[in-house]
Design a protein around this motif. Structure first.
Motif, short mmCIF file in Angstrom:
data_model
loop_
_atom_site.label_atom_id
_atom_site.label_comp_id
_atom_site.label_asym_id
_atom_site.label_seq_id
_atom_site.Cartn_x
_atom_site.Cartn_y
_atom_site.Cartn_z
N PHE A 281 21.90 -69.59 22.30
CA PHE A 281 21.03 -68.53 21.79
C PHE A 281 19.69 -69.09 21.32
O PHE A 281 18.68 -68.39 21.32
CB PHE A 281 21.69 -67.82 20.60
N TYR A 282 19.72 -70.36 20.91
CA TYR A 282 18.52 -70.99 20.32
C TYR A 282 17.91 -72.05 21.24
O TYR A 282 17.04 -72.80 20.81
CB TYR A 282 18.91 -71.60 18.97
N ILE A 305 34.64 -73.36 9.41
CA ILE A 305 35.25 -73.25 10.73
C ILE A 305 34.12 -73.01 11.72
O ILE A 305 33.41 -72.00 11.62
CB ILE A 305 36.26 -72.09 10.82
N ALA A 306 33.90 -73.92 12.65
CA ALA A 306 32.76 -73.83 13.56
C ALA A 306 33.01 -72.78 14.63
O ALA A 306 33.95 -72.87 15.42
CB ALA A 306 32.51 -75.19 14.21
N GLY A 307 32.14 -71.77 14.67
CA GLY A 307 32.24 -70.74 15.68
C GLY A 307 31.56 -71.18 16.97
O GLY A 307 30.40 -71.58 16.96
N LEU A 308 32.27 -71.11 18.08
CA LEU A 308 31.75 -71.53 19.38
C LEU A 308 31.74 -70.34 20.34
O LEU A 308 32.61 -69.47 20.28
CB LEU A 308 32.60 -72.66 19.96
N TYR A 309 30.77 -70.34 21.24
CA TYR A 309 30.56 -69.23 22.17
C TYR A 309 30.94 -69.68 23.57
O TYR A 309 30.25 -70.50 24.17
CB TYR A 309 29.10 -68.80 22.10
N SER A 310 32.03 -69.14 24.08
CA SER A 310 32.58 -69.64 25.35
C SER A 310 31.60 -69.53 26.52
O SER A 310 31.52 -70.46 27.33
CB SER A 310 33.90 -68.94 25.67
N PRO A 311 30.80 -68.43 26.67
CA PRO A 311 29.86 -68.39 27.80
C PRO A 311 28.78 -69.47 27.73
O PRO A 311 28.22 -69.85 28.77
CB PRO A 311 29.23 -66.99 27.69
N ALA A 317 33.20 -80.26 29.89
CA ALA A 317 32.75 -81.42 29.11
C ALA A 317 31.96 -80.97 27.89
O ALA A 317 32.06 -81.59 26.81
CB ALA A 317 31.90 -82.34 29.97
N ASP A 318 31.17 -79.91 28.02
CA ASP A 318 30.41 -79.38 26.89
C ASP A 318 31.33 -78.79 25.83
O ASP A 318 31.12 -78.99 24.63
CB ASP A 318 29.42 -78.32 27.36
N LEU A 319 32.33 -78.05 26.28
CA LEU A 319 33.28 -77.45 25.35
C LEU A 319 34.03 -78.53 24.58
O LEU A 319 34.17 -78.46 23.35
CB LEU A 319 34.26 -76.55 26.10
N ILE A 336 36.75 -69.70 18.67
CA ILE A 336 36.07 -69.44 19.94
C ILE A 336 35.88 -67.93 20.13
O ILE A 336 36.76 -67.13 19.83
CB ILE A 336 36.86 -70.03 21.14
N PHE A 337 34.71 -67.55 20.61
CA PHE A 337 34.46 -66.17 20.99
C PHE A 337 34.22 -66.16 22.50
O PHE A 337 33.17 -66.59 22.97
CB PHE A 337 33.26 -65.60 20.26
N SER A 338 35.26 -65.77 23.23
CA SER A 338 36.56 -65.35 22.77
C SER A 338 37.60 -65.99 23.68
O SER A 338 37.35 -66.22 24.85
CB SER A 338 36.64 -63.83 22.82
#
Length: 360
Positions: A281-282, A305-311, A317-319, A336-338
């Protein structure tokens, strides 16, 4: 003899304190996988069983359920069979198509142009924001928490959209709305409810709407920050009075949150925060997730808790790097979302890391 008694009591207190610290440290070593998901309008037991079975295969042990809360008690009961904890994910100030709130236009947030959020919907149609300054709107939100607090077995009541409209969008989102937000544009600068203006004027003898550059007033910004903070902390008290925990989805780290959405979450009395570290997003790289996690951990005394964006983490490797960085920088888990939208390659990352990071 009296001195001996005092010495014994002191040693006992030290021992208890050390035990508490050891217990806390043991708890702190636990890392979890969780996910935000939406509930359907109807409750299908078979669908939820399959969903939970799949989540457990991925190592996911906590699920933040949004949308329809009518069947939340049934979901909680079923989830226990899979050793999954359920959080009630609640949209707090942004209340799109809320049939009760819609009857009270005076409850809604107002921007610097004097536009009401029910009538002028910034960015997207579902942005329909209540004002944290209106006492009846605040009470309505509190009642929403009171209802959720009666549901037995919740891991937490999880607040979302507990902030103002984004006064500055992420760099990658602005082009979607044909915007270049190099300044705080009045149509996206909210918090100018008449009650807010009246209270500020009573305190400082100034109407923020009449300031030449209200967006530059530190007092006006802090005044609005305080309205959100007091609301959250009152909601926390309600939850805690019913022995429920309170968590929240928040912007990446407190200083960034203050600037972008008027959200000072380091002043909230939460049991845990879920900063949404959606680096794409940034227009940031994966390392930014580690930076934001570390900053949040430094700024608060409750778990992150670190929120991560699956798309935004399509490359496996990034995930994997994002999850490892979150743990390395002090997060107690990731959300994870989602999980409903993970590719097979992304699922493989969860299955791989659950053995190593979760000891499963």
């Amino acid at each position: 003899m009296k001195n001996l008694f005092i010495l014994i009591i002191g040693l006992v207190l030290i021992s208890c304190n050390q035990t508490n610290k050891e217990n806390q440290n043991q708890t702190d070593t636990r890392f979890t996988f969780s996910t935000w998901i939406h509930a359907d309008k109807t409750f299908d037991k078979t669908v939820w069983k399959n969903r939970f079975k799949h989540f457990r295969e991925l190592g996911i042990s906590e699920v933040l359920v949004g949308g329809n809360h009518e069947h939340l008690a049934d979901i909680v009961a079923l989830a226990t069979n899979f050793k999954i904890k359920i959080h009630a994910w609640m949209w707090t100030l942004n209340r799109p198509n809320d049939t009760i709130a819609n009857k009270h236009p005076e409850w809604y947030a107002v921007n610097r142009n004097g536009q009401n959020s029910l009538e002028y919907r910034a960015y997207v149609d579902y942005y329909q924001w209540l004002s944290p300054f209106h006492p009846e709107a605040r009470e309505y939100i509190k009642n929403n928490v009171r209802k959720l607090a009666k549901i037995k077995g919740l891991a937490s009541i999880h607040l979302d959209y507990v902030r103002y409209v984004d006064v500055i969008l992420g760099a990658d989102l602005q082009p979607q709305y044909n915007l270049i937000q190099s300044t705080e544009m009045p149509e996206y600068d909210f918090g100018y409810h008449p009650i807010a203006r009246e209270g500020f004027k009573k305190l400082f003898d100034k109407d923020p709407m009449e300031l030449e550059h209200p967006e530059l007033s530190t007092e006006w910004r802090q005044y609005r920050l305080n309205a959100i903070t007091t609301l959250v902390n009152e909601l926390v008290e309600i939850a805690h009075s019913e022995n429920q925990k309170m968590t929240a989805a928040v912007f990446p780290f407190p200083e960034m949150a203050r600037q972008m959405v008027r959200q000072a979450w380091n002043n909230w009395n939460l049991d845990a925060a879920y900063p949404m570290l959606y680096q794409n997003f940034y227009r940031e790289n994966i390392n930014w997730i580690g930076f934001a996690t570390e900053q949040g951990v430094r700024d608060v005394n409750f778990p992150i808790i670190a929120g991560l964006y699956s798309p935004g983490l399509r490359e496996p490797a990034d995930l994997e790097k994002a999850i490892r960085l979150a743990k390395e920088k002090g997060a107690k888990g990731i959300s994870i979302f989602s999980a409903d939208d993970l590719t097979e390659e992304q699922q493989a990352v969860f299955i791989k890391l659950k053995t190593e990071l979760l000891n499963l």
